[in-house]
Design an enzyme around this catalytic site. Structure first.
Site, short mmCIF file in Angstrom:
data_model
loop_
_atom_site.label_atom_id
_atom_site.label_comp_id
_atom_site.label_asym_id
_atom_site.label_seq_id
_atom_site.Cartn_x
_atom_site.Cartn_y
_atom_site.Cartn_z
N HIS A 115 41.72 36.18 47.08
CA HIS A 115 42.36 37.31 46.41
C HIS A 115 43.17 38.12 47.41
CE1 HIS A 115 40.70 36.87 42.40
NE2 HIS A 115 39.51 36.60 42.92
N LYS A 159 37.53 32.53 30.75
CA LYS A 159 36.72 33.75 30.77
C LYS A 159 36.60 34.38 29.38
CE LYS A 159 35.34 34.03 34.99
NZ LYS A 159 33.90 34.04 35.28
N SER A 219 36.64 38.66 33.93
CA SER A 219 37.68 39.05 34.88
C SER A 219 38.69 39.93 34.15
CB SER A 219 38.38 37.79 35.43
OG SER A 219 39.61 38.13 36.04
N SER A 220 39.33 40.82 34.88
CA SER A 220 40.31 41.70 34.24
C SER A 220 41.52 40.94 33.73
CB SER A 220 40.75 42.80 35.20
OG SER A 220 41.34 42.24 36.37
N CYS A 221 41.69 39.67 34.14
CA CYS A 221 42.82 38.89 33.64
C CYS A 221 42.64 38.50 32.17
CB CYS A 221 43.05 37.65 34.49
SG CYS A 221 41.77 36.40 34.38
N TYR A 242 42.64 30.26 33.59
CA TYR A 242 41.41 30.93 34.04
C TYR A 242 41.01 32.02 33.06
CZ TYR A 242 38.23 33.62 37.02
OH TYR A 242 37.14 34.31 37.53
#
Length: 309
Positions: free
Chosen positions: A180, A141, A108-110, A137
């Site tokens: 989202h 990831k 994920s981009s997070c 989260y």
């Protein structure tokens, strides 16, 4: 990867997993194995390994197991970190044990730092502190990315991690507590239109900028990478275009046909100020997205209306 290859997709009932299954079927891949937390206890190491030993896949794709937007990250951080950590650990290890030829893990981009240089290159991973609202989260990831790297280093596997922009599209989650931003706003604006509500309230200031990718485009990119030879261990998948939440709200308002006003709740958190991935590596290999944001919103809204009929 040929048409007869056994391809195992985890998270097959989710937005991205379903898009992958759809694209694989459209590509005439017949030996699909679809799994998710409803059909397999992903936090049970033995059951996951036994599943791999029985099915013996050639390729494996780990689509998101448990995810959500800013509300879900604030309300369910323990569930997000535990379910993702346990599932991906068991899946990656089992894939190695049965000699899966290639694995793609969707992160994920997070995973990138809160105050990251823009656009975000793959090399910026773990170069600064995470955004606190989704740190659990993100930590899960990042662990998945590092586990893939470690297995490549020690066991010479071909495990690749991809970092996608925020996906939306067919089969999206419209629950306001866990969704989202795009499905949440589509549902909010539609309800406001039907109920003649004078305004729609949106979390935060509207200033943060985000990048979005249509789920079928994301699936295309993942399968494109699966067919490539040896690559770097982390690859961004984006569109190269971002949009402010305020502008996104206006686009969705127009798409839905809502005639009221938009209000921003500045007491709610914004999250990261900007997230735009540098997808130059992927683009240099010859892949490009097909669906623009405006086209994707029209498609997504049409699908949402059908889903609630």
């Amino acid at each position: 990867m040929d048409k007869a290859s056994k391809i195992l997709v985890f998270g097959a009932k989710g937005l991205i997993g379903a898009a992958l299954a759809r694209r694989l079927r459209q590509g005439s891949f017949k030996n699909l194995i679809l799994a998710d937390s409803d059909t397999l206890e992903l936090d049970n190491r033995k059951k996951v390994y036994d599943f791999f030993a029985k099915t013996r896949p050639d390729y494996c794709i780990i689509a998101p197991i448990k995810e959500g937007g800013i509300v879900a990250n604030i309300r369910y951080p323990a569930e997000l970190i535990y379910q993702n950590l346990s599932a991906q650990t068991n899946i990656i290890d089992s894939a190695w044990r049965v000699n899966v030829a290639k694995l793609i893990y969707l992160a994920s981009s997070c995973v990138y730092p809160k105050d990251c240089r823009q656009p975000i290159k793959e090399e910026y991973l773990m170069s600064g502190p995470l955004e606190l609202t989704n740190a659990p989260y993100a930590a899960a990831k990042i662990s998945g990315i590092e586990m893939c790297k470690a297995y490549n280093l020690q066991y010479n596997t071909r495990f690749i991690s991809v970092v996608p922009a925020t996906a939306y599209g067919p089969g999206d989650n419209f629950d306001l507590n866990t969704s989202h931003v795009i499905p949440a706003l589509l549902a909010k604006f539609h309800a406001a239109k039907i109920n003649n509500t004078p305004y729609v309230t949106i979390w935060g200031s509207g200033k943060p900028k985000r990048e979005f990718i249509y789920a079928d485009d994301l699936a295309d990119a993942v399968l494109f990478l699966m067919r490539q030879g040896r690559l770097t261990e982390v690859v961004n998948i984006g569109t190269g275009v971002d949009v402010s939440i305020s502008r996104l709200a206006q686009l969705i308002k127009r798409t839905v046909g809502f005639m009221g006003k938009i209000k921003f709740d500045n007491e709610k958190p914004d999250g990261v100020a900007r997230k735009l991935l540098d997808s130059g590596l992927l683009f240099s290999l010859g892949w490009r997205p097909r669906v623009s944001l405006a086209q994707g919103l029209l498609k997504a809204y049409g699908l949402y209306k059908k889903s609630i009929c």
